[in-house]
Enzyme design. Structure first.
Site, PDB file in Angstrom:
ATOM      1  N   LYS A  89      38.722  37.632  95.294  1.00 54.30           N
ATOM      2  CA  LYS A  89      38.430  36.760  96.432  1.00 54.30           C
ATOM      3  C   LYS A  89      37.822  35.419  96.024  1.00 54.30           C
ATOM      4  CE  LYS A  89      38.174  39.904 100.315  1.00 54.30           C
ATOM      5  NZ  LYS A  89      38.343  41.253  99.738  1.00 54.30           N
ATOM      6  N   GLU A 111      34.132  34.441 108.326  1.00 48.73           N
ATOM      7  CA  GLU A 111      33.970  35.743 108.969  1.00 48.73           C
ATOM      8  C   GLU A 111      34.050  36.782 107.862  1.00 48.73           C
ATOM      9  OE1 GLU A 111      36.916  34.482 108.489  1.00 48.73           O
ATOM     10  OE2 GLU A 111      37.913  36.273 107.700  1.00 48.73           O
ATOM     11  N   SER A 377      42.567  44.646  91.764  1.00 44.96           N
ATOM     12  CA  SER A 377      41.984  43.549  92.542  1.00 44.96           C
ATOM     13  C   SER A 377      40.466  43.456  92.466  1.00 44.96           C
ATOM     14  CB  SER A 377      42.411  43.679  94.014  1.00 44.96           C
ATOM     15  OG  SER A 377      42.082  44.960  94.528  1.00 44.96           O
TER      16      SER A 377
HETATM   17  C1  LIG Z   1      39.241  42.208 100.137  1.00 46.23           C
HETATM   18  C2  LIG Z   1      39.827  43.032  99.062  1.00 46.23           C
HETATM   19  C3  LIG Z   1      41.177  43.452  99.099  1.00 46.23           C
HETATM   20  C4  LIG Z   1      42.077  43.210 100.270  1.00 46.23           C
HETATM   21  O1  LIG Z   1      42.303  41.891 100.583  1.00 46.23           O
HETATM   22  P1  LIG Z   1      43.698  41.176 100.270  1.00 46.23           P
HETATM   23  O2  LIG Z   1      43.602  39.882 100.955  1.00 46.23           O
HETATM   24  O3  LIG Z   1      44.790  42.058 100.809  1.00 46.23           O
HETATM   25  O4  LIG Z   1      43.808  41.058  98.798  1.00 46.23           O
HETATM   26  C5  LIG Z   1      41.675  44.165  98.020  1.00 46.23           C
HETATM   27  N1  LIG Z   1      40.898  44.468  96.963  1.00 46.23           N
HETATM   28  C6  LIG Z   1      39.610  44.084  96.884  1.00 46.23           C
HETATM   29  C7  LIG Z   1      38.818  44.458  95.685  1.00 46.23           C
HETATM   30  C8  LIG Z   1      39.025  43.358  97.937  1.00 46.23           C
HETATM   31  O5  LIG Z   1      37.740  42.984  97.853  1.00 46.23           O
END
Ligand SMILES: *Cc1c(COP(=O)(O)O)cnc(C)c1O
Length: 393
Positions: A89, A111, A377
């Site tokens: 993010k 938000e 992610s």
């Molecule tokens: C917020 C988040 C997501 C989901 O958000 P996307 O916009 O779909 O990427 C996925 N993995 C992690 C670790 C997150 O913090």
């Protein structure tokens, strides 16, 4: 045919900017300027320097040897979990804070649901010395105390949303109301590839660094820029958009999108938007959306806070509709199992969102010489209590 955005702000039939009249000047100012600003050499220079020295990029592309052996295929993990603040993010919030500065804004609103985007926004506001206001549902504030504390430590003001179900969509409504009232000095940092055009495209472009790095890293390791498969989890869709971005129109590369099935797609407790969703408008964008027959938004459910969103970005709605990407829905149980598996096999504790993507290997058989690049992610620190409760650790 291109799977990227067209000049009107649509991916196929999805996207656009369905916004109240009073928001038009803000969104239009952004639309007219974002590409120009992003193309400025001084913007590129500052963005890339911060990604390198503050976020810690490039994130490694790691060949997961024991995981690969278990599933008899070649698995690479793109290590977004190693970024500062623990997830992808931050790539977007760095980009947007630089955008806000160049638009002359000195106040940031955001938000947040689980608090991850709120923390990433509070982080870059501290970095730049800019006022930060985060709207968060009252229920979420109670559920996500550690992230609320983080935001406060970083200097942000957290304002509870007290209306409706007091969760993410209500926080979003409050943020939009704030933006309407403060059109001159305020920039609204949206946390995923959702919202009115140009947000989905702008956020995808900030996250595109992920696939840009995959190309050169894979070339070095495998002698080709192209994996056989790309895999990412999808909440709003930003980490997936970053993973796919430079491969969207290269159909030699297969794309897999993993959504949260919650307790099961047909259980009524799910967040598998592509399967369950119908065309509708949410947060200013025409996309697929979980809704009742009379168009009320359905409350989604997933064990993973980051995937618990009733919509999906317009890029992904189009990837689903056209069949360009294969969508797979993974239950809470299968995700948790896959997450613990990665801990034992590779010594990496993943975010529960990423664990959903990891569960793909139990659901689909890959060939021994397939190259599968999976976007990890985020890291699991934030999810420790969930893992403790689930596995009775
Ligand atoms: C917020 C988040 C997501 C989901 O958000 P996307 O916009 O779909 O990427 C996925 N993995 C992690 C670790 C997150 O913090």
């Amino acid at each position: 045919m291109s799977y990227n955005i067209n000049e009107k702000g649509y991916y196929g039939e999805f996207g656009g900017a369905y916004i109240p009249e009073m928001l038009y000047p803000n969104v239009e100012e952004l639309r007219q300027n974002y590409l120009k600003i992003m193309a400025e050499p001084s913007f590129q220079e500052e963005f890339n320097a911060l990604l390198k020295d503050y976020v810690g990029r490039p994130s490694p592309l790691y060949f997961a040897k024991r995981l690969s052996k278990k599933y008899n295929t070649k698995i690479y993990l793109k290590r977004e979990d190693l970024n500062h603040t623990g997830a992808h993010k931050i790539n977007n919030t760095i980009g947007q804070i630089l955008m806000a500065k160049r638009l002359g804004k000195n106040r940031i609103i955001a938000e947040t649901g689980a608090g991850q985007h709120g923390v990433a926004t509070a982080t870059v506001c501290a970095l730049m010395g800019i006022e930060c206001i985060v709207y968060m549902g009252e229920i979420d504030i109670a559920r996500q105390a550690p992230n609320v504390a983080r935001m406060k430590m970083l200097g942000a003001t957290v304002i509870p949303a007290l209306s409706g179900s007091r969760t993410l969509k209500d926080a979003t409504n409050e943020a939009i109301r704030d933006w309407i009232n403060n059109p001159i000095d305020t920039h609204y940092i949206i946390g995923s590839v959702v919202g009115p055009h140009p947000y989905p495209d702008m956020v995808a472009k900030f996250q595109a660094v992920v696939s840009e790095e995959i190309k050169s890293q894979l070339l070095e390791k495998e002698g080709t820029e192209d994996p056989t498969y790309l895999v990412a989890c999808v909440g709003g869709g930003s980490n997936a958009a970053g993973t796919y971005y430079h491969y969207l129109d290269n159909e030699a590369v297969n794309i897999i999108a993993v959504e949260a099935a919650g307790l099961g797609v047909d259980s009524g407790e799910s967040a598998a938007t592509s399967v369950l969703g119908k065309e509708g408008i949410i947060h200013g964008s025409k996309t697929l959306l979980m809704q009742t027959n009379d168009g009320q938004i359905t409350e989604p459910y997933s064990i993973s806070a980051g995937l618990d969103y009733p919509g999906v970005g317009p890029m992904h709605a189009n990837l689903y509709k056209t069949g360009r990407a294969e969508f797979i829905a993974i239950t809470d149980d299968d995700a948790m199992k896959a997450g613990l598996d990665l801990c034992k096999l590779e010594g990496i504790i993943p975010a529960i969102e990423s664990s959903h993507a990891l569960a793909v290997f139990e659901h689909k058989t890959f060939k021994p010489d397939d190259i599968v690049v999976l976007n990890l992610s985020g890291r699991g620190d934030k999810d420790l209590q969930n893992y403790i409760d689930y596995f009775k650790l």
